[in-house]
Design a protein around this motif. Structure first.
Motif, short mmCIF file in Angstrom:
data_model
loop_
_atom_site.label_atom_id
_atom_site.label_comp_id
_atom_site.label_asym_id
_atom_site.label_seq_id
_atom_site.Cartn_x
_atom_site.Cartn_y
_atom_site.Cartn_z
N LEU A 38 -53.76 11.93 -85.04
CA LEU A 38 -54.44 12.79 -84.26
C LEU A 38 -54.34 14.09 -85.25
O LEU A 38 -53.38 14.44 -85.51
N THR A 39 -55.35 14.57 -85.43
CA THR A 39 -55.64 15.78 -86.16
C THR A 39 -56.61 16.93 -85.50
O THR A 39 -57.00 16.81 -84.40
N ALA A 40 -56.69 18.04 -86.14
CA ALA A 40 -57.73 19.20 -85.84
C ALA A 40 -58.92 18.45 -85.84
O ALA A 40 -59.82 18.91 -84.67
N ALA A 41 -59.34 17.47 -86.45
CA ALA A 41 -60.75 16.80 -86.39
C ALA A 41 -60.92 15.66 -85.14
O ALA A 41 -62.03 15.69 -84.54
N LYS A 42 -59.69 14.99 -84.86
CA LYS A 42 -59.58 14.00 -84.04
C LYS A 42 -58.63 14.56 -83.05
O LYS A 42 -57.40 13.96 -83.51
N LYS A 43 -58.84 14.95 -82.01
CA LYS A 43 -57.66 15.48 -81.42
C LYS A 43 -57.28 14.75 -80.16
O LYS A 43 -56.29 14.79 -79.49
N PHE A 44 -57.96 13.66 -79.83
CA PHE A 44 -57.61 12.78 -78.72
C PHE A 44 -58.16 11.37 -78.78
O PHE A 44 -58.97 11.21 -79.70
N ILE A 45 -57.58 10.45 -78.09
CA ILE A 45 -57.97 8.99 -77.91
C ILE A 45 -57.95 8.62 -76.41
O ILE A 45 -57.23 9.48 -75.83
N THR A 46 -58.88 7.77 -76.38
CA THR A 46 -58.98 7.25 -74.91
C THR A 46 -58.33 5.78 -74.91
O THR A 46 -58.75 5.00 -75.75
N ILE A 47 -57.83 5.44 -73.62
CA ILE A 47 -57.48 4.14 -73.24
C ILE A 47 -58.28 3.77 -72.18
O ILE A 47 -58.32 4.48 -70.93
N GLY A 48 -58.85 2.62 -72.18
CA GLY A 48 -59.58 2.11 -70.70
C GLY A 48 -60.22 0.98 -71.13
O GLY A 48 -60.36 0.29 -72.14
N LYS A 49 -61.16 0.20 -70.17
CA LYS A 49 -61.59 -0.98 -70.30
C LYS A 49 -62.99 -0.72 -71.08
O LYS A 49 -63.83 -1.76 -71.36
N GLY A 50 -63.59 0.29 -70.84
CA GLY A 50 -64.95 0.90 -71.33
C GLY A 50 -64.88 0.60 -72.92
O GLY A 50 -64.02 0.90 -73.45
N ALA A 51 -65.98 0.07 -73.41
CA ALA A 51 -66.49 -0.10 -74.77
C ALA A 51 -66.22 1.03 -75.47
O ALA A 51 -66.14 1.13 -76.75
N GLU A 52 -66.42 2.15 -75.04
CA GLU A 52 -66.46 3.46 -75.48
C GLU A 52 -65.02 4.01 -75.92
O GLU A 52 -64.79 4.83 -76.48
N SER A 53 -63.93 3.30 -75.27
CA SER A 53 -62.71 3.51 -75.42
C SER A 53 -62.13 3.36 -76.80
O SER A 53 -62.42 2.34 -77.49
#
Length: 132
Positions: A38-53
């Motif tokens: 996680l960086t200034a460019a990529k601040k978060f990640i998502t967890i879930g069953k959606g393909a976009e996670s």
């Protein structure tokens, strides 16, 4: 240790605020491992069953966007927020509801995607954090 972390003054410039944190999610069950910086460019990640996670977990009890892990440079830490319908649990305790805010994550925390009160004590990850 979470209370002590919260009571510490914010990190000096050049600490977490300017750096990045490697987040490694080690599964406690049949889930797949995941690792990201996680960086200034990529601040978060998502967890879930959606393909976009970022972390896809195919289970009927997991929401499309179940929770978010976020690097907050201003506060100098990594946080988790529940965005699910059925709840997300940190060290066996439920996280606040969607609008209730986020909770700081610490190295070694257990992030569960199903209720441990219903016998799902290992459906989730051990969180490993390393400043890089």
């Amino acid at each position: 240790s979470k209370v002590l972390h919260l009571l510490k003054p914010p990190p000096a410039h050049g600490d977490v605020q300017a750096g990045s944190v490697r987040v490694k999610l080690t599964p406690m069950s049949a889930l797949r491992p995941f690792e990201v910086a996680l960086t200034a460019a990529k601040k978060f990640i998502t967890i879930g069953k959606g393909a976009e996670s970022d972390v896809v977990v195919a289970d009927h009890m997991v929401s499309r966007r179940h929770c978010i892990i976020e690097l907050d440079h201003r506060r100098g830490g990594v946080y988790v927020a529940d965005t699910s319908t059925n709840g997300t649990f940190l060290n066996g305790r439920p996280l606040p509801a969607k609008s209730g805010g986020k909770v700081i994550l610490m190295h070694g925390d257990e992030l569960l995607l199903k209720s441990p009160q219903q016998g799902n004590t290992e459906f989730g990850y051990i969180v490993n954090l390393q400043q890089v």
